[in-house]
Scaffold this active site. Structure first.
Site, PDB file in Angstrom:
ATOM      1  CB  VAL A 233      -0.963  -0.008   1.204  1.00 11.94           C
ATOM      2  CG1 VAL A 233      -1.618   1.352   1.391  1.00 11.94           C
ATOM      3  CG2 VAL A 233      -2.032  -1.056   0.979  1.00 11.94           C
TER       4      VAL A 233
ATOM      5  CG  ASN B 210       3.185  -5.296   8.711  1.00  9.23           C
ATOM      6  OD1 ASN B 210       3.768  -4.244   8.896  1.00  9.23           O
ATOM      7  ND2 ASN B 210       3.678  -6.453   9.100  1.00  9.23           N
TER       8      ASN B 210
ATOM      9  CB  ALA C 118      -7.875  -4.587  -5.985  1.00  6.21           C
ATOM     10  CD  GLU C 119      -1.582  -7.019  -2.901  1.00  2.00           C
ATOM     11  OE1 GLU C 119      -1.001  -8.002  -3.371  1.00  2.00           O
ATOM     12  OE2 GLU C 119      -1.642  -6.784  -1.683  1.00  2.00           O
TER      13      GLU C 119
ATOM     14  CB  THR D 221     -18.415  -2.040   5.946  1.00  2.00           C
ATOM     15  OG1 THR D 221     -18.395  -1.678   7.317  1.00  2.00           O
ATOM     16  CG2 THR D 221     -19.810  -2.452   5.533  1.00  2.00           C
ATOM     17  CB  ALA D 222     -15.431  -1.686   1.520  1.00  2.00           C
TER      18      ALA D 222
ATOM     19  CB  CYS E 157      -7.321  -7.247   2.430  1.00  2.00           C
ATOM     20  SG  CYS E 157      -5.950  -6.100   2.238  1.00  2.00           S
TER      21      CYS E 157
ATOM     22  CE  LYS F 129      -6.416  -9.152  -8.103  1.00  2.00           C
ATOM     23  NZ  LYS F 129      -6.957  -7.820  -7.741  1.00  2.00           N
TER      24      LYS F 129
HETATM   25  P1  NAD Z   1       3.121  -4.796   3.901  1.00  2.00           P
HETATM   26  O1  NAD Z   1       3.452  -5.852   4.867  1.00  2.00           O
HETATM   27  O2  NAD Z   1       3.362  -5.030   2.436  1.00  2.00           O
HETATM   28  O3  NAD Z   1       3.925  -3.457   4.276  1.00  2.00           O
HETATM   29  C1  NAD Z   1       4.011  -2.955   5.561  1.00  2.00           C
HETATM   30  C2  NAD Z   1       5.429  -2.404   5.779  1.00  2.00           C
HETATM   31  O4  NAD Z   1       5.469  -1.702   7.013  1.00  2.00           O
HETATM   32  C3  NAD Z   1       6.515  -3.466   5.849  1.00  2.00           C
HETATM   33  O5  NAD Z   1       7.472  -3.255   4.825  1.00  2.00           O
HETATM   34  C4  NAD Z   1       7.110  -3.304   7.256  1.00  2.00           C
HETATM   35  O6  NAD Z   1       8.508  -3.502   7.306  1.00  2.00           O
HETATM   36  C5  NAD Z   1       6.773  -1.862   7.560  1.00  2.00           C
HETATM   37  N1  NAD Z   1       6.758  -1.537   8.998  1.00  2.00           N
HETATM   38  C6  NAD Z   1       6.117  -2.191   9.998  1.00  2.00           C
HETATM   39  N2  NAD Z   1       6.299  -1.560  11.165  1.00  2.00           N
HETATM   40  C7  NAD Z   1       7.091  -0.486  10.916  1.00  2.00           C
HETATM   41  C8  NAD Z   1       7.612   0.554  11.714  1.00  2.00           C
HETATM   42  N3  NAD Z   1       7.352   0.612  13.024  1.00  2.00           N
HETATM   43  N4  NAD Z   1       8.392   1.485  11.123  1.00  2.00           N
HETATM   44  C9  NAD Z   1       8.650   1.438   9.801  1.00  2.00           C
HETATM   45  N5  NAD Z   1       8.151   0.477   8.977  1.00  2.00           N
HETATM   46  C10 NAD Z   1       7.384  -0.466   9.532  1.00  2.00           C
HETATM   47  O7  NAD Z   1       1.594  -4.429   4.148  1.00  2.00           O
HETATM   48  P2  NAD Z   1       0.553  -3.809   3.098  1.00  2.00           P
HETATM   49  O8  NAD Z   1      -0.015  -4.878   2.249  1.00  2.00           O
HETATM   50  O9  NAD Z   1       1.145  -2.608   2.460  1.00  2.00           O
HETATM   51  O10 NAD Z   1      -0.599  -3.356   4.090  1.00  2.00           O
HETATM   52  C11 NAD Z   1      -0.454  -2.236   4.930  1.00  2.00           C
HETATM   53  C12 NAD Z   1      -1.820  -1.880   5.505  1.00  2.00           C
HETATM   54  O11 NAD Z   1      -2.700  -1.504   4.437  1.00  2.00           O
HETATM   55  C13 NAD Z   1      -2.518  -3.018   6.233  1.00  2.00           C
HETATM   56  O12 NAD Z   1      -3.233  -2.478   7.319  1.00  2.00           O
HETATM   57  C14 NAD Z   1      -3.489  -3.547   5.203  1.00  2.00           C
HETATM   58  O13 NAD Z   1      -4.622  -4.134   5.791  1.00  2.00           O
HETATM   59  C15 NAD Z   1      -3.894  -2.297   4.472  1.00  2.00           C
HETATM   60  N6  NAD Z   1      -4.335  -2.516   3.079  1.00  2.00           N
HETATM   61  C16 NAD Z   1      -3.686  -3.387   2.266  1.00  2.00           C
HETATM   62  C17 NAD Z   1      -4.095  -3.538   0.935  1.00  2.00           C
HETATM   63  C18 NAD Z   1      -3.390  -4.481   0.004  1.00  2.00           C
HETATM   64  O14 NAD Z   1      -3.888  -4.688  -1.092  1.00  2.00           O
HETATM   65  N7  NAD Z   1      -2.275  -5.070   0.359  1.00  2.00           N
HETATM   66  C19 NAD Z   1      -5.154  -2.773   0.446  1.00  2.00           C
HETATM   67  C20 NAD Z   1      -5.787  -1.876   1.301  1.00  2.00           C
HETATM   68  C21 NAD Z   1      -5.360  -1.748   2.622  1.00  2.00           C
HETATM   69  C1  UDX Z   2      -9.125  -6.402  -1.825  1.00  2.00           C
HETATM   70  C2  UDX Z   2     -10.182  -5.330  -2.141  1.00  2.00           C
HETATM   71  O1  UDX Z   2     -10.739  -5.589  -3.442  1.00  2.00           O
HETATM   72  C3  UDX Z   2      -9.552  -3.947  -2.112  1.00  2.00           C
HETATM   73  O2  UDX Z   2     -10.560  -2.950  -2.309  1.00  2.00           O
HETATM   74  C4  UDX Z   2      -8.901  -3.747  -0.746  1.00  2.00           C
HETATM   75  O3  UDX Z   2      -8.279  -2.481  -0.708  1.00  2.00           O
HETATM   76  C5  UDX Z   2      -7.878  -4.840  -0.473  1.00  2.00           C
HETATM   77  O4  UDX Z   2      -8.518  -6.124  -0.578  1.00  2.00           O
HETATM   78  P1  UDX Z   2      -7.164  -7.555  -3.188  1.00  2.00           P
HETATM   79  O5  UDX Z   2      -7.220  -8.565  -2.093  1.00  2.00           O
HETATM   80  O6  UDX Z   2      -5.867  -6.939  -3.555  1.00  2.00           O
HETATM   81  O7  UDX Z   2      -8.162  -6.348  -2.866  1.00  2.00           O
HETATM   82  O8  UDX Z   2      -7.745  -8.214  -4.544  1.00  2.00           O
HETATM   83  P2  UDX Z   2      -9.239  -8.601  -4.999  1.00  2.00           P
HETATM   84  O9  UDX Z   2      -9.352  -8.265  -6.428  1.00  2.00           O
HETATM   85  O10 UDX Z   2     -10.268  -8.074  -4.119  1.00  2.00           O
HETATM   86  O11 UDX Z   2      -9.217 -10.193  -4.917  1.00  2.00           O
HETATM   87  C6  UDX Z   2      -9.183 -10.868  -3.669  1.00  2.00           C
HETATM   88  C7  UDX Z   2      -9.330 -12.363  -3.897  1.00  2.00           C
HETATM   89  O12 UDX Z   2     -10.647 -12.685  -4.335  1.00  2.00           O
HETATM   90  C8  UDX Z   2      -8.385 -12.921  -4.958  1.00  2.00           C
HETATM   91  O13 UDX Z   2      -7.890 -14.167  -4.528  1.00  2.00           O
HETATM   92  C9  UDX Z   2      -9.274 -13.072  -6.155  1.00  2.00           C
HETATM   93  O14 UDX Z   2      -8.825 -14.044  -7.052  1.00  2.00           O
HETATM   94  C10 UDX Z   2     -10.589 -13.483  -5.504  1.00  2.00           C
HETATM   95  N1  UDX Z   2     -11.789 -13.200  -6.317  1.00  2.00           N
HETATM   96  C11 UDX Z   2     -12.084 -11.921  -6.661  1.00  2.00           C
HETATM   97  C12 UDX Z   2     -12.632 -14.245  -6.688  1.00  2.00           C
HETATM   98  O15 UDX Z   2     -12.381 -15.410  -6.369  1.00  2.00           O
HETATM   99  N2  UDX Z   2     -13.762 -13.950  -7.416  1.00  2.00           N
HETATM  100  C13 UDX Z   2     -14.093 -12.681  -7.780  1.00  2.00           C
HETATM  101  O16 UDX Z   2     -15.130 -12.501  -8.431  1.00  2.00           O
HETATM  102  C14 UDX Z   2     -13.229 -11.634  -7.393  1.00  2.00           C
END
Ligand code: NAD
Ligand code: UDX
Length: 463
Positions: A14, A92, A165-166, A223-224, A277, A340
């Site tokens: 993120v 994280n 979304a990733e 919720t989303a 997530c 994915k």
């Molecule tokens: P991530 O694990 O990829 O990255 C988190 C980073 O924070 C790591 O590199 C870690 O080393 C660093 N970190 C932890 N504690 C630290 C500290 N005290 N000082 C400096 N760095 C520190 O996690 P992410 O996937 O980027 O997710 C981050 C947040 O965003 C989570 O709460 C997650 O739920 C939310 N989120 C993730 C996604 C997604 O698609 N991955 C989407 C929406 C929201």
């Molecule tokens: C999700 C939310 O979509 C995003 O808004 C939030 O910020 C983070 O969590 P992400 O997990 O990155 O995003 O990918 P997403 O496209 O939501 O897919 C999640 C999982 O569901 C994947 O394993 C995907 O393959 C699966 N999926 C998605 C299904 O099996 N069917 C679908 O119709 C859609």
């Protein structure tokens, strides 16, 4: 308030992409992304943008454009905190693996460490933005830490959850459905909200920027994700009923998706959802509901996870059953390991759990994923602690192309919906396999008619 410097703590999936886009769209703002993980920061700074630590289509170009201009990656956390007017916390927040709430509650230790570090370092007033996904009312805890430094520095806390979304992160960040900003209703709170609105207004139109109170914003994120995951579990529940009744889940999804009240998105039946997530956030929601004594609410959402676990198990059980009730010493080729397509992220990927079940049955797993290394595959399996690392390494091998992974295999399982899988020379793959040659398509991406004509025994989800 004019913003000239932003700091983001956490250079992950993120923090990295989000800040890269802010820097690209706001050349007048200096954006510094900091992390404790020196290896990760070094990769973000790698001269060759092919080596940045996160694979997202289009991200390398944005980093190449902004890095060194107004986008910086650093391990100097204190310095970046001290200089910035806005600090995003994007660390994280995994599910707790110990103590109270183990297996459900969000582990907020990294968030608290950030709050304490900001409290210690800050000498000027700051806006602290929750970018991480957090339980509702976390801002209260952060505020309590920040307000007790005794040095007179004023903090405003905003909630600004991320909805990207990733695999489509760049697209989602450039044209978001909405930007959500929650803040305090006081005058200072409103000023802080406006400062963040002004940052996003550099590329997002005003009607897409939604402002609410902090608690609504925090809870909207959980919720989303719960609603999105619930749609997948709902269609996956129907997929099993389709298999029993002769209905086809793709046809059912299309038919219901044309109802404008339901809509066509997120109705793809699959081997089960993965990613860092959905499961984590629903478990957290369940925990919060229980903590308020709302047991029916908790049970309702927990069912989404139960259904998802069942879907993964159903997939592996079906492979064993179809292969004459034994996969011992049989080679099963896995196409895809990421959760994915278009990402190198494997967190909570269905592939991990399906492989784990099949290794219990003594299968030999041959993995090919265009973006995931053997080291990562083995680390994911070792993390489950089902068996020793040596045993995992004995049962799992990775290949750098699909043809080698499928050579001599008894069956192929499609775990990720990478586009390239549909375009393979399936006749060539068939010729190299044991017969009968089985395909278990966990993503419903291959052409059944074409494969059956070649001679494959093809099974999809929900038909
Ligand atoms: P991530 O694990 O990829 O990255 C988190 C980073 O924070 C790591 O590199 C870690 O080393 C660093 N970190 C932890 N504690 C630290 C500290 N005290 N000082 C400096 N760095 C520190 O996690 P992410 O996937 O980027 O997710 C981050 C947040 O965003 C989570 O709460 C997650 O739920 C939310 N989120 C993730 C996604 C997604 O698609 N991955 C989407 C929406 C929201
Ligand atoms: C999700 C939310 O979509 C995003 O808004 C939030 O910020 C983070 O969590 P992400 O997990 O990155 O995003 O990918 P997403 O496209 O939501 O897919 C999640 C999982 O569901 C994947 O394993 C995907 O393959 C699966 N999926 C998605 C299904 O099996 N069917 C679908 O119709 C859609």
């Amino acid at each position: 308030m004019k913003i000239t410097k932003i700091c983001c703590i956490g250079a992950g999936y993120v923090g990295g992409p989000t800040m890269a886009v802010i820097a690209q769209k706001c050349p007048h703002i200096q954006v510094t992304v900091v992390d404790l993980n020196t290896e990760r920061i070094a990769a973000w700074n790698d001269e060759n943008t092919d080596n940045i630590p996160i694979y997202e289509p289009g991200l390398d170009k944005i980093v190449a454009e902004a890095r060194g201009r107004n986008l910086f990656f650093s391990t100097e956390v204190d310095k970046a905190i001290d200089e910035a007017e806005i600090i995003f916390i994007s660390v994280n927040t995994p599910t707790k693996t110990y103590g109270k709430g183990k297996g459900q509650a969000a582990d907020l230790k990294y968030i608290e460490l950030c709050a304490r570090q900001i409290a210690r370092v800050a000498k000027h007033d700051k806006i602290v933005v929750e970018k991480s996904t957090l339980p509702v009312r976390t801002a209260e805890a952060i505020k309590s830490i920040l307000d007790n430094t005794g040095n007179g520095v004023q903090f405003q806390i905003l909630s600004n959850p991320e909805f990207l979304a990733e695999g489509t992160a760049v697209e989602d960040l450039l044209s978001p459905d909405r930007i959500l900003i929650g803040g305090n209703t006081t005058e200072e709170g409103q000023k802080a909200i406006q400062a963040l609105v002004d940052v996003y207004s550099n590329w997002v139109s005003p009607e897409k920027i939604l402002t609410t109170n902090v608690w609504s914003s925090e809870l909207s994120k959980l919720t989303a994700n719960a609603f999105l995951a619930q749609r997948i579990s709902s269609i996956n529940a129907m997929s099993e009923l389709c298999e029993k009744t002769g209905a086809d889940v793709n046809e059912v999804a299309r038919a219901i998706g044309m109802d404008s009240r339901i809509g066509p998105k997120f109705l793809k039946a699959s081997v089960g959802f993965g990613g860092s997530c959905f499961q984590k956030d629903i478990l957290n929601l369940v925990y919060i509901a229980k903590s308020y004594g709302l047991n029916e609410v908790a049970d309702y959402w927990e069912q989404v996870i139960i259904m998802n676990d069942y879907q993964k198990l159903r997939f592996s059980n079906n492979i064993v059953k179809t292969l004459y009730n034994t996969v011992a010493d049989k080679k099963i080729a896995f196409l895809g390991w990421a959760f994915k397509k278009d990402t190198n992220d494997t967190r909570e990927s269905a592939a991990i759990y399906v492989a784990d079940e099949l290794i219990n049955e003594q299968a030999k797993i041959a993995v090919y994923d265009p973006k995931v290394s053997e080291r990562k595959v083995l680390a994911d399996l070792d993390y489950l602690e089902t068996r020793t690392a040596e045993k995992n390494a004995k049962n799992v091998t990775s290949f750098n192309n699909a043809y080698d992974a499928c050579e001599g295999a008894h069956a192929i399982a499609i775990l990720t919906e990478w586009d390239e899988f549909a375009d393979y020379d399936w006749q060539k793959i068939y010729d190299g396999m044991q017969k009968p040659a089985f395909i278990f398509d966990g993503r419903n991406i291959l052409n059944k008619g074409k494969l059956e004509k070649i001679g494959f025994v093809y099974q999809a989800i929900g038909s």
